[in-house]
Design an enzyme around this catalytic site. Structure first.
Site, PDB file in Angstrom:
ATOM      1  N   TYR A  53       4.909  14.967  89.522  1.00 13.90           N
ATOM      2  CA  TYR A  53       5.554  13.710  89.123  1.00 13.90           C
ATOM      3  C   TYR A  53       6.525  13.924  87.960  1.00 13.90           C
ATOM      4  O   TYR A  53       6.197  14.551  86.951  1.00 13.90           O
ATOM      5  CB  TYR A  53       4.508  12.674  88.704  1.00 13.90           C
ATOM      6  CG  TYR A  53       5.133  11.427  88.103  1.00 13.90           C
ATOM      7  CD1 TYR A  53       5.796  10.516  88.915  1.00 13.90           C
ATOM      8  CD2 TYR A  53       5.116  11.206  86.728  1.00 13.90           C
ATOM      9  CE1 TYR A  53       6.411   9.395  88.384  1.00 13.90           C
ATOM     10  CE2 TYR A  53       5.720  10.086  86.179  1.00 13.90           C
ATOM     11  CZ  TYR A  53       6.370   9.185  87.006  1.00 13.90           C
ATOM     12  OH  TYR A  53       6.988   8.094  86.478  1.00 13.90           O
ATOM     13  N   HIS A  83      17.888   3.372  82.716  1.00 16.44           N
ATOM     14  CA  HIS A  83      16.909   2.746  81.828  1.00 16.44           C
ATOM     15  C   HIS A  83      17.535   2.171  80.553  1.00 16.44           C
ATOM     16  O   HIS A  83      16.823   1.594  79.725  1.00 16.44           O
ATOM     17  CB  HIS A  83      15.817   3.752  81.460  1.00 16.44           C
ATOM     18  CG  HIS A  83      14.806   3.958  82.559  1.00 16.44           C
ATOM     19  ND1 HIS A  83      15.162   4.347  83.824  1.00 16.44           N
ATOM     20  CD2 HIS A  83      13.449   3.822  82.571  1.00 16.44           C
ATOM     21  CE1 HIS A  83      14.080   4.446  84.575  1.00 16.44           C
ATOM     22  NE2 HIS A  83      13.034   4.124  83.848  1.00 16.44           N
ATOM     23  N   ASN A 195       9.585   8.458  77.836  1.00 17.31           N
ATOM     24  CA  ASN A 195       8.159   8.147  77.875  1.00 17.31           C
ATOM     25  C   ASN A 195       7.609   8.291  76.458  1.00 17.31           C
ATOM     26  O   ASN A 195       7.920   9.259  75.770  1.00 17.31           O
ATOM     27  CB  ASN A 195       7.433   9.133  78.791  1.00 17.31           C
ATOM     28  CG  ASN A 195       6.828   8.468  80.015  1.00 17.31           C
ATOM     29  OD1 ASN A 195       6.007   9.062  80.677  1.00 17.31           O
ATOM     30  ND2 ASN A 195       7.200   7.241  80.317  1.00 17.31           N
ATOM     31  N   TYR A 280     -10.662 -21.772  45.588  1.00 12.78           N
ATOM     32  CA  TYR A 280     -10.791 -20.481  46.268  1.00 12.78           C
ATOM     33  C   TYR A 280      -9.538 -19.617  46.149  1.00 12.78           C
ATOM     34  O   TYR A 280      -9.625 -18.390  46.125  1.00 12.78           O
ATOM     35  CB  TYR A 280     -11.089 -20.699  47.752  1.00 12.78           C
ATOM     36  CG  TYR A 280     -12.477 -21.189  48.071  1.00 12.78           C
ATOM     37  CD1 TYR A 280     -13.427 -21.420  47.065  1.00 12.78           C
ATOM     38  CD2 TYR A 280     -12.856 -21.424  49.388  1.00 12.78           C
ATOM     39  CE1 TYR A 280     -14.691 -21.875  47.367  1.00 12.78           C
ATOM     40  CE2 TYR A 280     -14.121 -21.870  49.710  1.00 12.78           C
ATOM     41  CZ  TYR A 280     -15.040 -22.102  48.690  1.00 12.78           C
ATOM     42  OH  TYR A 280     -16.289 -22.544  49.003  1.00 12.78           O
ATOM     43  N   ARG A 283     -10.213 -17.974  42.856  1.00 19.30           N
ATOM     44  CA  ARG A 283     -11.501 -17.301  42.733  1.00 19.30           C
ATOM     45  C   ARG A 283     -11.722 -16.238  43.807  1.00 19.30           C
ATOM     46  O   ARG A 283     -12.358 -15.211  43.561  1.00 19.30           O
ATOM     47  CB  ARG A 283     -12.616 -18.347  42.796  1.00 19.30           C
ATOM     48  CG  ARG A 283     -13.999 -17.779  42.637  1.00 19.30           C
ATOM     49  CD  ARG A 283     -15.084 -18.811  42.418  1.00 19.30           C
ATOM     50  NE  ARG A 283     -14.843 -20.133  42.928  1.00 19.30           N
ATOM     51  CZ  ARG A 283     -15.673 -20.794  43.745  1.00 19.30           C
ATOM     52  NH1 ARG A 283     -16.775 -20.202  44.175  1.00 19.30           N
ATOM     53  NH2 ARG A 283     -15.413 -22.014  44.120  1.00 19.30           N
ATOM     54  N   PHE A 328       1.128   7.063  77.424  1.00 14.27           N
ATOM     55  CA  PHE A 328       2.246   6.191  77.064  1.00 14.27           C
ATOM     56  C   PHE A 328       1.816   4.741  76.874  1.00 14.27           C
ATOM     57  O   PHE A 328       2.592   3.926  76.390  1.00 14.27           O
ATOM     58  CB  PHE A 328       3.316   6.246  78.160  1.00 14.27           C
ATOM     59  CG  PHE A 328       2.756   6.063  79.544  1.00 14.27           C
ATOM     60  CD1 PHE A 328       2.247   4.844  79.961  1.00 14.27           C
ATOM     61  CD2 PHE A 328       2.715   7.125  80.434  1.00 14.27           C
ATOM     62  CE1 PHE A 328       1.715   4.676  81.228  1.00 14.27           C
ATOM     63  CE2 PHE A 328       2.192   6.967  81.713  1.00 14.27           C
ATOM     64  CZ  PHE A 328       1.686   5.732  82.107  1.00 14.27           C
ATOM     65  N   GLU A 414       2.925  -0.547  87.273  1.00 14.98           N
ATOM     66  CA  GLU A 414       2.553  -0.682  85.856  1.00 14.98           C
ATOM     67  C   GLU A 414       1.993  -2.095  85.676  1.00 14.98           C
ATOM     68  O   GLU A 414       2.670  -3.007  85.218  1.00 14.98           O
ATOM     69  CB  GLU A 414       3.775  -0.409  84.978  1.00 14.98           C
ATOM     70  CG  GLU A 414       4.267   1.028  85.150  1.00 14.98           C
ATOM     71  CD  GLU A 414       5.755   1.221  84.957  1.00 14.98           C
ATOM     72  OE1 GLU A 414       6.409   0.283  84.445  1.00 14.98           O
ATOM     73  OE2 GLU A 414       6.272   2.287  85.331  1.00 14.98           O
TER      74      GLU A 414
END
Length: 511
Positions: A53, A83, A195, A280, A283, A328, A414
Site C-alpha cells: 500500500y 490533496h 500522512n 471561591y 479562596r 496517523f 476512513e
C-alpha cells in the site's frame, strides 16, 4: 544557534523553543543510516512485484489499484497536488516552522522510507526561512493531516506558495532565489510527507504553550486581585494543599503565597476583619488553577510523545517488513486538545469572577463602584468587565469536545476520524480570549490595589504593578478604553507580566 533534534528524545521545552525562535533546526547526523536503510527498502519494494500500500498502489479506497514501476514518481506527485485542498486563513509562520520540525522528527526515526534528500530540503527551508503557505482548515485528523501537509509538500516539489520574510511568493521562485531545487518524489515519499499528525500536534502544542503563559499570568493577576479585595491568604497555607496532594494545586498555592509575601494590605486586616471566608474565586484559586495546571501538564506529556512519534503509513519496521497500520489517527491529540480547551475555559471563568467581584461595591470590601474615582460621572471599568464576560462565554461555547465528533470520509474507508486539527486550532482563538480576560483582570486588580494606598502590596506584586502601569495608565477618569484593553492583552500574550516577577515563583509546564 542551531537546534539539533534527536528523534524520540525531543523535549517539550525544545518544542517551545522551536516555536518561539527562528533558530535553524537539523536532525542529529546519527539518524542518517536508518533513514537511508528504510529508503533503500522502499526502493526495493517499488521495483518488485509484491503490492504494498502506498508504494506501488493507489490510496485510500483506491488501494487495490496497482501502479506500474514507471508511474511511481507520477503517483507521488499526483498525490500531493490532488490533496492540496486546504481552505481558510493560512497558519502563522511560527506554527509552520513547528510543523516542519515535527515532520523532521517523525521522518528521522527511519521508519518512513524517505531519502536523505527529503530531510535535507526540509532542513534547508527551515534554515533559510522558506515557509510553505498552509491553509488552516481541511483536516479531519485521521489518515493524517492530509490537506494541510499536502500544502507543505507541494512547496517542496516547487508547487503552491511559500512566505519568505513574510512575503508570499510562488514556491518555485522562492526556492530558486535561495539556491534550492525542488525535489522529485520517489516511491512513498509523498505519502510519508502528508500522512501524519504534525499539523494537529503543532497546533495543540501552540495552544498549550499559550495556555500555560496565561495560567502563569492568571496566578499573578489573581494574587493582585486578592490584595485588591483585601482577601485572606490563609487558604493558601501549604498544609491545606499537601493534605489533598495534587501537584498543580500545591504549586499554585505556593505561587500565590510567594507573590503575596510582605503585603502591607494583607497585614492591615489580619485583625478585626469580620469576614470568615472569601468567595471561591479568591479562596479556591489553588484548587481551580492548580487543577488546570495538572491538565496542561498531562496534555504536554501526551503531545511530547506524539511530536516524537512516527505517524505515517505504511511503516518500514526494524526487520524490514513494511506494514500498514493506523498511527496517523490523531485521537491522542484530539483528547489532549480538548483537555487544554477545558483548562483555558476554567482559568478564564474564575478570573472573570474576580473581575466581577472587584467592580461590585457590594462585594469588593470598600472599593468604589466599577473602580471609578467618581462613580456616576465616570463608569470606570464597568464595560471592561462586560467584555471579559463576553469572552468567557465565547470560550465556554468553544470548549465543547471536538473529539466526540466524527464523520466518515473517503468512501467510508476512513469511517472514524478524530477532528484533532480543528480541535487544536480553536485553541488559538480561545487563548486569545483568555489573554484578554487575564489582561482585564490585570487592569482591575491594579486599579483596586492602588485604591488601598497608602498601604502597599508586596515586593513581587509591586513589580507586576509597575509592569502594568508601564503600558496602561491608572484610570483617573473615563477615556477611550479599547487601546488599554489591547495593551493589557499584549501584556499577557507576550509574557511581559510573568517576566516582571521572580521566575522561581511560577509553576513550570514540564515536571
Amino acid at each position: 544557534m542551531s537546534i539539533v533534534l534527536i528523534p524520540g528524545q525531543v523535549s517539550l521545552s525544545t518544542l517551545e523553543r522551536i516555536y518561539r525562535s527562528n533558530d535553524a533546526v537539523t536532525l542529529d547526523p546519527a539518524t542518517r543510516p536508518g533513514i537511508a536503510a528504510s529508503a533503500a527498502r522502499i526502493a526495493e519494494i517499488a521495483a518488485g512485484d509484491v503490492a504494498v500500500y502506498g508504494v506501488n498502489t493507489g490510496f485510500g479506497k483506491l488501494a487495490s489499484v496497482r501502479i506500474a514501476p514507471g508511474d511511481v514518481a507520477t503517483l507521488q506527485r499526483n498525490l500531493i497536488l490532488s490533496h492540496c485542498c486546504g481552505v481558510g486563513t493560512p497558519l502563522d509562520a511560527p506554527i509552520v516552522r513547528l510543523i516542519m520540525a515535527i515532520k523532521l522528527m517523525s521522518l528521522g526515526r527511519g521508519a518512513s522510507g524517505v531519502r536523505p534528500q527529503i530531510i535535507a530540503l526540509l532542513e534547508a527551508m527551515l534554515a533559510l526561512g522558506v515557509l510553505p503557505v498552509i491553509p488552516g482548515q481541511g483536516s479531519v485528523g485521521a489518515s493524517g493531516d492530509l490537506a494541510p501537509l499536502a500544502h507543505m509538500a507541494a512547496a517542496m516539489i516547487g508547487e503552491g506558495y511559500v512566505t519568505v520574510n513574510g512575503v508570499q511568493q510562488p514556491a518555485a521562485t522562492a526556492l530558486a532565489a535561495v539556491g534550492l531545487e525542488p525535489v522529485t518524489l520517489a516511491a512513498k515519499e509523498g505519502l510519508a510527507l502528508i500522512n501524519g499528525t504534525q499539523v494537529s500536534t503543532a497546533l495543540a502544542l501552540v495552544g498549550l504553550f499559550r495556555a500555560h503563559r496565561a495560567a502563569q499570568s492568571a496566578l499573578i493577576t489573581g494574587a493582585l486581585s486578592t490584595d485588591a479585595a483585601m482577601g485572606s491568604s490563609a487558604p493558601f497555607h501549604a498544609e491545606i494543599h499537601t493534605l489533598r496532594g495534587h501537584a498543580g494545586q500545591i504549586d499554585a498555592a505556593a505561587t500565590l503565597r510567594g507573590l503575596l509575601a510582605g503585603s502591607q494590605i494583607r497585614e492591615s486586616h489580619l485583625e478585626g476583619d469580620e469576614r470568615v471566608q472569601d468567595p471561591y474565586c479568591i479562596r479556591c484559586q489553588p484548587q481551580v488553577d492548580g487543577a488546570c495546571l495538572d491538565v496542561l501538564r498531562q496534555a504536554g506529556h501526551t503531545l511530547t510523545i506524539e511530536a516524537n512519534a512516527v505517524t505515517d503509513n505504511p511503516l518500514v519496521l526494524s526487520d524490514g517488513q513494511v506494514l500498514s497500520g493506523g498511527n496517523f489517527h490523531a485521537e491522542p491529540v484530539a483528547l489532549a486538545a480538548d483537555q487544554i480547551a477545558l483548562a483555558v475555559c476554567e482559568i478564564g471563568a474564575i478570573a472573570q469572577r474576580r473581575i466581577a467581584l472587584l467592580v461590585d461595591p457590594a462585594l469588593s470590601f470598600g472599593l468604589p463602584a466599577f473602580l471609578a474615582k467618581n462613580p456616576g460621572l465616570n463608569s470606570g471599568l464597568m464595560i471592561a468587565e462586560v467584555t471579559s464576560a463576553a469572552l468567557m462565554s465565547e470560550n465556554k461555547q468553544m470548549s465543547h469536545p471536538a473529539s466526540v465528533d466524527s464523520t466518515p470520509t473517503s468512501a467510508n474507508q476512513e469511517d472514524h476520524v478524530s477532528m484533532a486539527c480543528h480541535g487544536a486550532r480553536r485553541l488559538l482563538l480561545m487563548t486569545d480570549n483568555l489573554f484578554s480576560i487575564v489582561g482585564i483582570e490585570a487592569m482591575t486588580a491594579a486599579q483596586g490595589v492602588e485604591f488601598r494606598a497608602p498601604l502597599q502590596t508586596g515586593q513581587e506584586l509591586l513589580k507586576a504593578l509597575a509592569a502594568i502601569r508601564a503600558h496602561i495608565p491608572a484610570l483617573d477618569e473615563d477615556r477611550y478604553m479599547a487601546v488599554d484593553l489591547a495593551a493589557a492583552t499584549q501584556l499577557i500574550a507576550q509574557g511581559t507580566l510573568i517576566d516582571a516577577v521572580s521566575q522561581n515563583l511560577l509553576p513550570e509546564l514540564a515536571q
